[in-house]
Write a protein that holds these residues in place. Sequence first.
Motif, PDB file in Angstrom:
ATOM      1  N   GLY A  84      13.516   1.621  -8.170  1.00 30.68           N
ATOM      2  CA  GLY A  84      13.510   0.929  -9.482  1.00 30.68           C
ATOM      3  C   GLY A  84      14.330  -0.389  -9.330  1.00 30.68           C
ATOM      4  N   ILE A  85      13.886  -1.316 -10.335  1.00 30.89           N
ATOM      5  CA  ILE A  85      14.308  -2.644 -10.404  1.00 30.89           C
ATOM      6  C   ILE A  85      13.897  -3.311 -11.491  1.00 30.89           C
ATOM      7  N   SER A  86      14.768  -4.306 -12.229  1.00 28.35           N
ATOM      8  CA  SER A  86      14.196  -5.358 -12.995  1.00 28.35           C
ATOM      9  C   SER A  86      13.636  -6.490 -12.642  1.00 28.35           C
ATOM     10  N   HIS A  87      12.487  -6.873 -12.958  1.00 32.62           N
ATOM     11  CA  HIS A  87      12.067  -8.323 -12.094  1.00 32.62           C
ATOM     12  C   HIS A  87      11.155  -8.744 -13.338  1.00 32.62           C
ATOM     13  N   SER A  88      11.589  -9.968 -13.403  1.00 33.57           N
ATOM     14  CA  SER A  88      10.986 -11.095 -14.459  1.00 33.57           C
ATOM     15  C   SER A  88      11.154 -10.356 -16.011  1.00 33.57           C
ATOM     16  N   GLY A  89      12.085  -9.782 -16.114  1.00 27.01           N
ATOM     17  CA  GLY A  89      12.447  -9.371 -17.418  1.00 27.01           C
ATOM     18  C   GLY A  89      11.782  -8.006 -17.559  1.00 27.01           C
ATOM     19  N   GLU A  90      11.285  -7.291 -16.798  1.00 28.72           N
ATOM     20  CA  GLU A  90      10.748  -6.101 -16.636  1.00 28.72           C
ATOM     21  C   GLU A  90      11.133  -5.055 -15.916  1.00 28.72           C
ATOM     22  N   LYS A  91      11.432  -3.900 -16.527  1.00 31.06           N
ATOM     23  CA  LYS A  91      11.771  -2.817 -15.621  1.00 31.06           C
ATOM     24  C   LYS A  91      10.549  -2.222 -14.915  1.00 31.06           C
ATOM     25  N   GLY A  92      10.960  -1.739 -13.656  1.00 34.12           N
ATOM     26  CA  GLY A  92       9.674  -0.955 -13.118  1.00 34.12           C
ATOM     27  C   GLY A  92      10.016  -0.399 -11.628  1.00 34.12           C
ATOM     28  N   ARG A  93       8.910  -0.360 -10.855  1.00 32.14           N
ATOM     29  CA  ARG A  93       9.184   0.033  -9.342  1.00 32.14           C
ATOM     30  C   ARG A  93       8.593  -0.811  -8.364  1.00 32.14           C
ATOM     31  N   ALA A  94       9.392  -1.155  -7.630  1.00 35.88           N
ATOM     32  CA  ALA A  94       9.050  -2.159  -6.263  1.00 35.88           C
ATOM     33  C   ALA A  94       9.088  -1.439  -5.020  1.00 35.88           C
ATOM     34  N   VAL A  95       7.977  -1.963  -4.318  1.00 32.93           N
ATOM     35  CA  VAL A  95       7.680  -1.371  -3.031  1.00 32.93           C
ATOM     36  C   VAL A  95       7.579  -2.659  -2.078  1.00 32.93           C
ATOM     37  N   ILE A  96       8.544  -2.623  -1.195  1.00 32.82           N
ATOM     38  CA  ILE A  96       8.813  -3.692  -0.230  1.00 32.82           C
ATOM     39  C   ILE A  96       8.742  -3.385   1.207  1.00 32.82           C
ATOM     40  N   GLN A  97       8.004  -4.274   1.796  1.00 36.20           N
ATOM     41  CA  GLN A  97       7.534  -3.845   3.327  1.00 36.20           C
ATOM     42  C   GLN A  97       8.213  -4.867   4.241  1.00 36.20           C
ATOM     43  N   PHE A  98       8.971  -4.322   5.221  1.00 35.12           N
ATOM     44  CA  PHE A  98       9.408  -5.184   6.396  1.00 35.12           C
ATOM     45  C   PHE A  98       8.695  -4.727   7.627  1.00 35.12           C
ATOM     46  N   ILE A  99       8.222  -5.910   8.452  1.00 38.72           N
ATOM     47  CA  ILE A  99       7.450  -5.559   9.692  1.00 38.72           C
ATOM     48  C   ILE A  99       8.393  -5.876  10.728  1.00 38.72           C
ATOM     49  N   VAL A 100       8.667  -4.754  11.457  1.00 32.46           N
ATOM     50  CA  VAL A 100       9.398  -4.958  12.727  1.00 32.46           C
ATOM     51  C   VAL A 100       8.848  -5.262  13.970  1.00 32.46           C
ATOM     52  N   GLU A 101       9.202  -6.595  14.542  1.00 30.96           N
ATOM     53  CA  GLU A 101       8.327  -7.040  15.622  1.00 30.96           C
ATOM     54  C   GLU A 101       8.530  -5.994  16.932  1.00 30.96           C
ATOM     55  N   GLY A 102       7.734  -5.434  17.339  1.00 32.23           N
ATOM     56  CA  GLY A 102       7.673  -4.560  18.610  1.00 32.23           C
ATOM     57  C   GLY A 102       8.870  -3.647  18.817  1.00 32.23           C
ATOM     58  N   GLU A 103       9.537  -3.688  19.890  1.00 29.62           N
ATOM     59  CA  GLU A 103      10.859  -2.776  20.134  1.00 29.62           C
ATOM     60  C   GLU A 103      12.017  -3.789  19.897  1.00 29.62           C
ATOM     61  N   SER A 104      11.965  -4.783  19.215  1.00 27.79           N
ATOM     62  CA  SER A 104      13.025  -5.524  19.099  1.00 27.79           C
ATOM     63  C   SER A 104      13.865  -5.564  17.703  1.00 27.79           C
ATOM     64  N   THR A 105      14.799  -6.308  17.669  1.00 33.53           N
ATOM     65  CA  THR A 105      15.680  -6.219  16.185  1.00 33.53           C
ATOM     66  C   THR A 105      15.300  -7.212  15.325  1.00 33.53           C
ATOM     67  N   VAL A 106      14.014  -7.856  15.487  1.00 34.41           N
ATOM     68  CA  VAL A 106      13.750  -8.895  14.631  1.00 34.41           C
ATOM     69  C   VAL A 106      12.490  -8.394  13.582  1.00 34.41           C
ATOM     70  N   PHE A 107      12.724  -8.568  12.416  1.00 30.74           N
ATOM     71  CA  PHE A 107      11.746  -8.339  11.452  1.00 30.74           C
ATOM     72  C   PHE A 107      11.681  -9.211  10.389  1.00 30.74           C
ATOM     73  N   THR A 108      10.476  -9.347   9.788  1.00 31.89           N
ATOM     74  CA  THR A 108      10.138 -10.195   8.650  1.00 31.89           C
ATOM     75  C   THR A 108       9.851  -9.368   7.389  1.00 31.89           C
ATOM     76  N   LEU A 109       9.807 -10.126   6.385  1.00 30.46           N
ATOM     77  CA  LEU A 109       9.498  -9.485   4.933  1.00 30.46           C
ATOM     78  C   LEU A 109       7.885  -9.591   4.870  1.00 30.46           C
TER      79      LEU A 109
END
Length: 143
Positions: A84-109
């Motif tokens: 749960g989080i407030s975003h743009s003045g509205e309370k709600g539920r966020a789902v955020i994905q991070f993509i991890v590249e292969g077996e590395s420690t590099v990831f992107t939003l």
Amino acid sequence: MTLSLGNHFRVFMCVVFMGVLVGYVYTAKKDVTDNVYIDTVKGGHLTGFSEVTVRDAFNHALTEPYWRYYKAKTGQHVVELSGGISHSGEKGRAVIQFIVEGESTVFTLGAMKFNEVVQDVEQKWTLIGNVYDTWHARQLVYQ
């Protein structure tokens, strides 16, 4: 009432089967919520926000944060965070994905939803900004 040897064996096999099933479910659940990819994202930093780990920033900003991992049909390693989080003045539920590249420690939003609505790039970074603003505000309170 007497039980035959066959009935004892069936009861014993049922108990063993249930034990194996419970063990399998527990192990599968643990693998989804506790693995190296989740640890990579939690211990890492988003570009431009190197002063705090992703874990600390998001766990402070989201209510009931829930981390899970899955491998996408595309083969990508996806760490998904929801809460749960407030975003743009509205309370709600966020789902955020991070993509991890292969077996590395590099990831992107990756993709992001707020109240089941997919967010565009600008909306994603507004929400991320809110997360880090919340973390900074809480740090000021504790100082």
